[in-house]
Design a protein around this motif. Structure first.
Motif, mmCIF file in Angstrom:
data_model
loop_
_atom_site.group_PDB
_atom_site.id
_atom_site.type_symbol
_atom_site.label_atom_id
_atom_site.label_comp_id
_atom_site.label_asym_id
_atom_site.label_seq_id
_atom_site.Cartn_x
_atom_site.Cartn_y
_atom_site.Cartn_z
ATOM 1 N N GLU A 80 0.547 -1.318 -0.044
ATOM 2 C CA GLU A 80 -0.251 0.164 -0.583
ATOM 3 C C GLU A 80 0.506 1.299 -0.276
ATOM 4 O O GLU A 80 0.155 2.254 0.527
ATOM 5 N N SER A 81 2.122 1.201 -0.602
ATOM 6 C CA SER A 81 3.360 2.385 -0.472
ATOM 7 C C SER A 81 2.942 2.134 -2.700
ATOM 8 O O SER A 81 4.427 2.775 -2.805
ATOM 9 N N ALA A 82 2.915 1.957 -2.920
ATOM 10 C CA ALA A 82 2.977 1.318 -4.850
ATOM 11 C C ALA A 82 2.238 2.061 -5.043
ATOM 12 O O ALA A 82 0.837 2.560 -4.799
ATOM 13 N N PRO A 83 2.243 2.524 -6.382
ATOM 14 C CA PRO A 83 1.585 3.181 -7.410
ATOM 15 C C PRO A 83 0.325 2.552 -7.206
ATOM 16 O O PRO A 83 0.134 1.534 -7.454
ATOM 17 N N ASP A 84 -0.729 3.324 -7.293
ATOM 18 C CA ASP A 84 -2.334 2.823 -7.465
ATOM 19 C C ASP A 84 -2.498 2.212 -8.873
ATOM 20 O O ASP A 84 -2.224 3.570 -10.563
ATOM 21 N N THR A 85 -2.848 1.045 -9.093
ATOM 22 C CA THR A 85 -3.476 0.614 -10.739
ATOM 23 C C THR A 85 -4.404 0.164 -10.633
ATOM 24 O O THR A 85 -5.080 -0.421 -11.397
ATOM 25 N N ILE A 86 -5.414 0.580 -9.140
ATOM 26 C CA ILE A 86 -6.726 0.142 -9.397
ATOM 27 C C ILE A 86 -7.863 0.904 -9.378
ATOM 28 O O ILE A 86 -9.068 0.787 -9.236
ATOM 29 N N GLY A 87 -6.919 2.485 -8.950
ATOM 30 C CA GLY A 87 -8.324 3.807 -9.059
ATOM 31 C C GLY A 87 -8.951 3.791 -7.636
ATOM 32 O O GLY A 87 -9.906 4.544 -8.166
ATOM 33 N N VAL A 95 -11.942 9.636 -7.586
ATOM 34 C CA VAL A 95 -11.594 10.084 -9.264
ATOM 35 C C VAL A 95 -10.170 9.147 -8.583
ATOM 36 O O VAL A 95 -9.828 8.490 -8.625
ATOM 37 N N SER A 96 -10.526 8.229 -9.610
ATOM 38 C CA SER A 96 -9.080 7.051 -10.209
ATOM 39 C C SER A 96 -7.739 7.577 -10.013
ATOM 40 O O SER A 96 -7.470 8.787 -9.921
ATOM 41 N N GLY A 97 -6.703 7.095 -9.100
ATOM 42 C CA GLY A 97 -5.811 8.064 -9.245
ATOM 43 C C GLY A 97 -4.500 6.736 -9.493
ATOM 44 O O GLY A 97 -3.209 6.720 -10.112
ATOM 45 N N VAL A 98 -5.212 5.875 -10.871
ATOM 46 C CA VAL A 98 -4.342 4.906 -11.952
ATOM 47 C C VAL A 98 -4.093 5.998 -12.978
ATOM 48 O O VAL A 98 -3.910 7.116 -13.753
ATOM 49 N N ASP A 99 -2.276 5.799 -12.905
ATOM 50 C CA ASP A 99 -1.754 6.707 -14.100
ATOM 51 C C ASP A 99 -1.599 5.605 -15.105
ATOM 52 O O ASP A 99 -1.051 4.817 -15.080
ATOM 53 N N PRO A 100 -2.278 5.799 -16.615
ATOM 54 C CA PRO A 100 -2.019 4.332 -16.739
ATOM 55 C C PRO A 100 -0.248 4.906 -18.042
ATOM 56 O O PRO A 100 0.043 3.850 -18.306
ATOM 57 N N PHE A 101 0.078 5.918 -17.232
ATOM 58 C CA PHE A 101 1.774 5.742 -17.923
ATOM 59 C C PHE A 101 2.820 4.574 -17.436
ATOM 60 O O PHE A 101 2.833 4.039 -17.485
ATOM 61 N N TYR A 102 2.229 4.704 -15.970
ATOM 62 C CA TYR A 102 2.536 3.604 -15.026
ATOM 63 C C TYR A 102 1.999 2.126 -15.278
ATOM 64 O O TYR A 102 3.061 1.307 -15.086
ATOM 65 N N VAL A 103 1.414 2.608 -15.736
ATOM 66 C CA VAL A 103 0.744 0.895 -16.201
ATOM 67 C C VAL A 103 1.715 0.320 -16.673
ATOM 68 O O VAL A 103 1.476 -0.701 -17.314
ATOM 69 N N GLU A 104 1.819 1.157 -18.131
ATOM 70 C CA GLU A 104 2.296 0.853 -19.077
ATOM 71 C C GLU A 104 4.143 0.308 -18.960
ATOM 72 O O GLU A 104 4.142 -0.956 -19.181
ATOM 73 N N TYR A 105 4.686 1.104 -17.429
ATOM 74 C CA TYR A 105 5.459 0.402 -17.676
ATOM 75 C C TYR A 105 5.766 -0.692 -16.861
ATOM 76 O O TYR A 105 6.754 -1.998 -16.793
ATOM 77 N N LEU A 106 4.385 -0.907 -15.903
ATOM 78 C CA LEU A 106 4.501 -2.560 -14.633
ATOM 79 C C LEU A 106 4.237 -3.212 -15.567
ATOM 80 O O LEU A 106 4.512 -4.472 -15.681
ATOM 81 N N ILE A 107 3.578 -3.215 -16.908
ATOM 82 C CA ILE A 107 3.763 -4.672 -17.456
ATOM 83 C C ILE A 107 4.608 -4.933 -18.491
ATOM 84 O O ILE A 107 4.806 -6.097 -18.887
ATOM 85 N N ALA A 108 5.413 -3.672 -18.435
ATOM 86 C CA ALA A 108 6.627 -3.760 -19.626
ATOM 87 C C ALA A 108 7.677 -4.704 -18.030
ATOM 88 O O ALA A 108 8.954 -5.628 -18.941
#
Length: 242
Positions: A80-87, A95-108
Motif C-alpha cells: 500500500e505504498s506503491a503506485p495505484d493501479t486499481i483506481g 477520482v481514480s488514481g491510476v496513471d496509465p503511463f505507470y501501468v504501461e511500465y508495470l506491464i513491460a
C-alpha cells in the motif's frame, strides 16, 4: 486537463498521497519452474492489486517475445505504498488514481522479469516448509474474515548447495507505511515490510528472494505479543500487545 498526471500511492489511509521520496525499490520478481514436461512462471509484484486485464497483456507480450510457458501465475504483495493501479486512491474517494503511463511500465517490467527468469534456467531441487508464528497474529478490519496464519516457504537449491531462490507466502497486508501517523512515512514510495524480508533472506541464504501475500483478505497489520501465545480455540480470547 487540470488533473495531476503523476503517481498516486495506492491503499493506505485513503487519498491524495503523492510520493515525496523513494524509500526502497519496488519490484516485479519471478521464479520459473520447469520439470521438463511443464513450465510455469510465478510472478509477484509490489503493488496493492493488479487487474487480470493487465496480466493478460503481460502474458501476450511474453508470448510475442517468443518465450514459451505453459502457465503464467501472478500475485501482488498488497503493498500500500506503491503506485495505484486499481483506481481507489486518487485525489479523492471518487477520482481514480491510476496513471496509465505507470501501468504501461508495470506491464513491460513484469514481462521482462518473466523473460529473464525463463532464459536463465538452473538445475535445482525444490524444498518446502511452513511455520505458524507464536508471537504475533494478523488483525482484521471487517467480518466475515478468514486468516491463514501459517507462513509458507519454497526454496530452490542447486546440487552444490547454493540457493537459487527463496519464496515466502504469508497472508497479510503490507501497509505499515501507508497507515503511518508520520506524515512523511505515508508519502514514501516503498515495498514496505517485504523489502526488509527479502533483504534478510538474501543475506542469509543468497540467491533471489520474493514474497507473496497469500490468502490476504482483510488481514491487516500484525499484533505482536510480548510472549508466546496458546493457539487453543476458546469462546473469548483477550491479549495484550502492540
Amino acid at each position: 486537463d487540470g488533473r495531476w498526471d503523476g503517481i498516486y500511492l495506492g491503499g493506505g489511509d485513503c487519498c491524495d498521497r503523492q510520493p515525496t521520496a523513494v524509500l526502497d525499490p519496488i519490484w516485479a520478481r519471478t521464479i520459473v519452474v520447469d520439470n521438463g514436461d511443464h513450465r510455469v512462471s510465478i510472478t509477484s509484484v509490489d503493488n496493492e492489486g493488479v487487474f487480470k486485464e493487465y496480466w493478460d497483456r503481460v502474458r501476450a507480450k511474453v508470448r510475442a517475445d517468443g518465450v514459451r510457458l505453459d502457465e503464467m501465475f501472478f500475485s501482488s504483495t498488497h503493498d500500500e505504498s506503491a503506485p495505484d493501479t486499481i483506481g481507489i486512491s486518487g485525489p479523492n474517494q471518487f477520482v481514480s488514481g491510476v496513471d496509465p503511463f505507470y501501468v504501461e511500465y508495470l506491464i513491460a517490467r513484469s514481462a521482462e522479469s518473466i523473460e529473464q527468469a525463463a532464459r536463465r534456467p538452473q538445475r535445482a531441487n525444490l524444498r518446502f516448509g511452513s511455520a505458524r508464528p507464536l508471537d504475533l497474529t494478523t488483525c482484521w478490519s471487517s467480518y466475515p474474515f478468514a486468516a491463514d496464519e501459517s507462513v509458507g516457504v519454497m526454496q530452490a537449491v542447486r546440487p552444490d548447495g547454493r540457493v537459487v531462490a527463496t519464496m515466502v507466502n504469508y497472508g497479510i497486508h503490507a501497509e505499515e507505511l501507508g497507515f503511518s501517523d508520520d506524515s512523511q512515512d505515508r508519502l514514501h514510495l516503498s515495498s514496505d515490510w517485504p523489502h526488509f524480508a527479502r533483504v534478510a533472506l538474501e543475506a542469509r541464504f543468497g540467491g533471489m528472494a520474493m514474497t507473496m501475500a497469500g490468502s490476504v483478505g482483510s488481514v491487516e497489520m500484525p499484533q505482536v505479543y510480548p510472549r508466546l501465545r496458546d493457539h487453543t480455540p476458546t469462546d473469548l480470547y483477550s491479549s495484550v500487545g502492540n
